[in-house]
Design an enzyme around this catalytic site. Structure first.
Site, mmCIF file in Angstrom:
data_model
loop_
_atom_site.group_PDB
_atom_site.id
_atom_site.type_symbol
_atom_site.label_atom_id
_atom_site.label_comp_id
_atom_site.label_asym_id
_atom_site.label_seq_id
_atom_site.Cartn_x
_atom_site.Cartn_y
_atom_site.Cartn_z
ATOM 1 N N ASP A 23 -19.163 -63.229 -5.403
ATOM 2 C CA ASP A 23 -17.732 -63.522 -5.313
ATOM 3 C C ASP A 23 -17.135 -62.414 -4.451
ATOM 4 O O ASP A 23 -16.998 -61.280 -4.894
ATOM 5 C CB ASP A 23 -17.120 -63.532 -6.727
ATOM 6 C CG ASP A 23 -15.590 -63.595 -6.713
ATOM 7 O OD1 ASP A 23 -14.997 -63.728 -5.623
ATOM 8 O OD2 ASP A 23 -14.995 -63.495 -7.810
ATOM 9 N N LYS A 87 -10.048 -59.604 2.938
ATOM 10 C CA LYS A 87 -10.235 -61.056 2.888
ATOM 11 C C LYS A 87 -9.055 -61.802 3.515
ATOM 12 O O LYS A 87 -9.218 -62.873 4.084
ATOM 13 C CB LYS A 87 -10.405 -61.468 1.427
ATOM 14 C CG LYS A 87 -10.839 -62.913 1.225
ATOM 15 C CD LYS A 87 -11.160 -63.126 -0.237
ATOM 16 C CE LYS A 87 -11.500 -64.549 -0.545
ATOM 17 N NZ LYS A 87 -11.838 -64.705 -1.975
ATOM 18 N N GLU A 187 -14.563 -71.408 -4.502
ATOM 19 C CA GLU A 187 -14.417 -70.659 -5.749
ATOM 20 C C GLU A 187 -14.175 -71.566 -6.968
ATOM 21 O O GLU A 187 -14.830 -71.380 -8.001
ATOM 22 C CB GLU A 187 -13.298 -69.621 -5.594
ATOM 23 C CG GLU A 187 -13.757 -68.457 -4.716
ATOM 24 C CD GLU A 187 -12.625 -67.641 -4.112
ATOM 25 O OE1 GLU A 187 -11.471 -67.806 -4.538
ATOM 26 O OE2 GLU A 187 -12.910 -66.844 -3.197
ATOM 27 N N ASP A 211 -6.421 -70.282 -10.764
ATOM 28 C CA ASP A 211 -6.988 -68.976 -10.401
ATOM 29 C C ASP A 211 -5.886 -68.021 -9.971
ATOM 30 O O ASP A 211 -5.355 -68.108 -8.868
ATOM 31 C CB ASP A 211 -8.014 -69.179 -9.262
ATOM 32 C CG ASP A 211 -8.690 -67.866 -8.835
ATOM 33 O OD1 ASP A 211 -8.242 -66.786 -9.279
ATOM 34 O OD2 ASP A 211 -9.662 -67.930 -8.061
HETATM 35 P P1 ADP Z 1 -9.187 -61.343 -6.809
HETATM 36 O O1 ADP Z 1 -9.727 -62.687 -7.125
HETATM 37 O O2 ADP Z 1 -7.905 -61.391 -6.010
HETATM 38 O O3 ADP Z 1 -10.191 -60.440 -6.209
HETATM 39 P P2 ADP Z 1 -9.222 -60.642 -9.680
HETATM 40 O O4 ADP Z 1 -9.516 -61.988 -10.179
HETATM 41 O O5 ADP Z 1 -10.270 -59.618 -9.813
HETATM 42 O O6 ADP Z 1 -8.684 -60.663 -8.183
HETATM 43 O O7 ADP Z 1 -7.886 -60.162 -10.421
HETATM 44 C C1 ADP Z 1 -7.342 -58.893 -10.265
HETATM 45 C C2 ADP Z 1 -6.010 -58.849 -10.996
HETATM 46 O O8 ADP Z 1 -6.225 -59.061 -12.386
HETATM 47 C C3 ADP Z 1 -5.274 -57.534 -10.875
HETATM 48 O O9 ADP Z 1 -3.923 -57.777 -10.522
HETATM 49 C C4 ADP Z 1 -5.360 -56.944 -12.276
HETATM 50 O O10 ADP Z 1 -4.222 -56.162 -12.589
HETATM 51 C C5 ADP Z 1 -5.386 -58.180 -13.126
HETATM 52 N N1 ADP Z 1 -5.958 -57.918 -14.445
HETATM 53 C C6 ADP Z 1 -7.184 -57.428 -14.732
HETATM 54 N N2 ADP Z 1 -7.354 -57.281 -16.062
HETATM 55 C C7 ADP Z 1 -6.192 -57.716 -16.643
HETATM 56 C C8 ADP Z 1 -5.727 -57.815 -17.993
HETATM 57 N N3 ADP Z 1 -6.493 -57.442 -19.026
HETATM 58 N N4 ADP Z 1 -4.472 -58.301 -18.205
HETATM 59 C C9 ADP Z 1 -3.703 -58.684 -17.164
HETATM 60 N N5 ADP Z 1 -4.075 -58.601 -15.886
HETATM 61 C C10 ADP Z 1 -5.306 -58.119 -15.621
HETATM 62 MG MG MG Z 2 -10.939 -64.258 -7.211
#
Ligand code: ADP
Ligand code: MG
Length: 621
Positions: A23, A87, A187, A211
């Protein structure tokens, strides 16, 4: 063919090849494999048990490049040389991202607006592909360390709305990192695979994948059709979203709330304090997932937050995501009750209030059993396993996000493949020439929803030449659009009477941003009425011009059979018609066409009869 590699630890040969699932996220990236013992997917972790690799790259002044958690710290200490959100730049030109360049802390190069962007770090230029390759290399290295063997094959995920250029860029990044990218998958499809939604008894299953990541929101509506002999089909029915909406916006809203309630001007704070506040906001957000309130402070700013306050701050953001869901349902021609399963993806869906609200909108419980950070990577590992031949095969389908067509007379858009068509696909239509003896026909390919091509985006242009001389309207020119499974469009034009043929492959240099795409769709709805009126006028003008050409040819050719009054009358009516060509009233044009038609009909018929009797006369028995 299976690859043989040596297990360095045990000195044994491994015969099965390992294909990893990756991913490659905007905020975070992960790598996963199928556990040989249990047959279930699992994300690969570092020594501290972290599966997540922040998609951040730091370039130190001694030339050291670090990726992931250690690079993240440099966002505060060395923002100029710390690259994030690569990205967003994949497959984009400078023109595509100019409007939001300020959101990146680093330098994006604008030497040529039409070319793909480059990023300047310490006097060196990097393409988003090279930078993504650095993240992929880090993931590959992690897998090689843990598994003690070379990793050379991967499945990488991309958002469902990624266009061909962006997919190609992702593939290239893989290649550059030393990975043979066997498949690029969407995804949301990966998330569904991780939930095992492919292997169900029901013959057809409709899934909404919600998502919400760090900086982007995507909603996808998928349909899985299962059949005995051909396995499972994953179809993307529609996608929607916002490329600037995510967990980062929640953090910013919390931060602004603290500043506003304490009357602090954010602009007067140092960059370090601002970053510290932002991180504290994120901590507060996560903390409130399982606690009633949060207290803290940064500098002299009190950082307190209750669940109720957080929910108020999140609400406008949440509303936006729900609107996207509504639009996706509309595009897929479905309503909420048609959705069988809702799947939660992305770190931000951990917030209980978001989960609860999405569940309320879809009117059913949501799936959140699989870790929302890992679910996409786990699904990619499942797909890798399918490709390795360990599971029954499933076919993945995609859709075209915008309509594709060609320009016809008067600058009208003639759609050949409508938007949201499943790919691979092919469609064609017949055209003809508008001039006698016309040898060349220009074919301009456009993408978009508007009736006039000037409001759409030109993808390519080519000329079908060497059409044998024939009267206007006689050639039969077939134009076929074909989109292959990788989303690449091929346009073919063939004159059927002579067999003259020409084709091109359309591989756009860079794609549309999602905003542009959304704007184009919105535009087409807003302007539907004026577009229709304009189309009617253009059509009337084209018809008038054809009439003028035909009549002029007619009197020129048949001069000797017409009397003076007929010739003069026709000429003056042609002038009258020509004068209406600039009119914006289609009825005025039609009226003049009708008058000319009425006037010429009697002698046109007379000549026709004459021609027939002449032909008869000529015949000898
Ligand atoms: P991407 O797909 O854009 O790479 P992610 O799916 O990894 O991103 O999500 C990252 C986001 O998730 C960040 O904004 C982070 O603050 C939020 N996040 C991670 N853990 C938590 C949580 N326990 N509660 C709320 N938000 C969270
Ligand atoms: Mg993602």
């Amino acid at each position: 063919m299976a690859q043989i590699s040596i297990n360095i630890k045990e000195g044994t040969l491994k015969r099965e090849e390992i294909i990893v699932g990756i991913d490659l996220g905007t905020t975070n990236s992960l790598i996963a494999i199928i556990d040989k013992e249990t047959g279930t997917p699992s994300a690969l972790r570092d020594a501290d048990k972290f599966a997540i690799v922040p998609s951040i790259i730091h370039f130190a002044d001694d030339g050291t490049i670090t990726v992931g958690r250690s690079a993240r710290e440099h966002l505060i200490t060395d923002p100029e040389h710390t690259i994030f959100s690569v990205k967003r730049l994949m497959g984009k030109s400078y023109k595509d991202i100019a409007a939001y360049q300020h959101t990146f802390g680093y330098k994006i190069i604008d030497d040529d607006a039409e070319r793909l962007v480059k990023i300047k770090v310490r006097e060196k230029y990097y393409s988003p592909i090279e930078l993504s390759a650095l993240i992929l290399k880090e993931l590959k290295l992690r897998a090689e360390r843990l598994l003690q063997c070379a990793i050379t094959k991967a499945v990488i995920t991309v958002p469902a709305y990624f266009n061909d250029a962006q997919r190609q860029a992702t593939r290239d990044a893989g290649k550059l990192a030393g990975l043979d990218v066997l498949r690029i998958i969407n995804e949301p499809t990966a998330a569904s695979l991780a939930y095992g939604l492919g292997n169900q008894d029901k013959s057809s299953h409709t899934i909404a994948v919600y998502d919400l990541g760090g900086g982007t929101f995507d909603i996808s509506i998928l349909r899985i059709t299962s059949s005995e002999n051909s396995g499972d089909f994953f179809e993307v029915l529609s996608t929607n979203g916002d490329t600037f909406l995510g967990g980062d916006d929640i953090d910013r809203a919390i931060m602004d709330h603290w500043l506003q309630t304490q009357h602090v001007d954010g602009n007067l704070l140092s960059a370090t304090v601002r970053q510290d506040l932002r991180l504290t906001a994120e901590t507060a957000k996560k903390h409130l997932g399982s606690h009633g309130e949060f207290t803290g402070n940064v500098d002299k700013i009190q950082c307190d937050l209750t669940i109720a306050e957080l929910e108020t701050l999140i609400t406008p953001l949440l509303q936006k995501t729900i609107q996207c869901c509504e639009r996706a349902l509309f595009d897929a021609n479905l309503n909420v009750n048609d959705i069988d399963t809702v799947v939660m993806v992305g770190g931000s869906t951990r917030t209980p209030f978001i989960k609860k609200s999405v569940s309320a909108f879809f009117n059913k419980p949501v799936h959140d059993e699989v870790d929302p950070d890992e679910v996409v990577a786990l699904g990619a590992a499942v797909q890798a396993d399918i490709l390795a031949g360990n599971q029954k095969d499933m076919l993945l389908l995609d859709i075209t996000p915008l309509s594709l067509g060609i320009e016809t007379m008067g600058g009208l858009m003639d759609v050949i493949i409508p938007r949201n068509t499943k790919i691979p696909t092919a469609a064609g239509r017949q055209y003809t020439t508008s001039l006698d003896g016309q040898a060349n026909l220009k074919i301009s390919v456009f993408q978009g929803e508007r009736d006039l091509v000037r409001d759409n985006r030109k993808l390519a242009e080519f000329i079908l030449s060497n059409i044998p001389a024939m009267p206007a309207g006689l050639p039969k020119i077939e134009i076929v659009f074909q989109i292959n499974a990788d989303g690449i469009l091929q346009v073919r034009a063939k004159e059927l009477r002579s067999g003259v043929e020409q084709k091109i492959e359309v591989t756009p240099q860079y794609g549309l941003t999602e905003e542009e795409m959304a704007a184009m769709l919105l535009d087409s709805i807003k302007n539907a009425k004026t577009d229709m009126a304009e189309r009617a006028i253009v059509e009337a003008r084209v018809e008038a011009q054809n009439m003028i050409d035909t009549c002029e040819r007619f009197i020129e050719k048949n001069n000797q059979y017409l009397n003076e009054q007929e010739i003069a009358g026709t000429k003056s009516l042609i002038d009258n018609l020509r004068n209406t060509l600039n009119s914006d009233d289609k009825d005025v044009i039609h009226q003049q066409i009708e008058i000319l038609n009425e006037f010429t009909r009697p002698f046109a018929e007379r000549l026709m009869d004459m021609a027939i009797s002449q032909a008869m006369k000529g015949k000898t028995i």
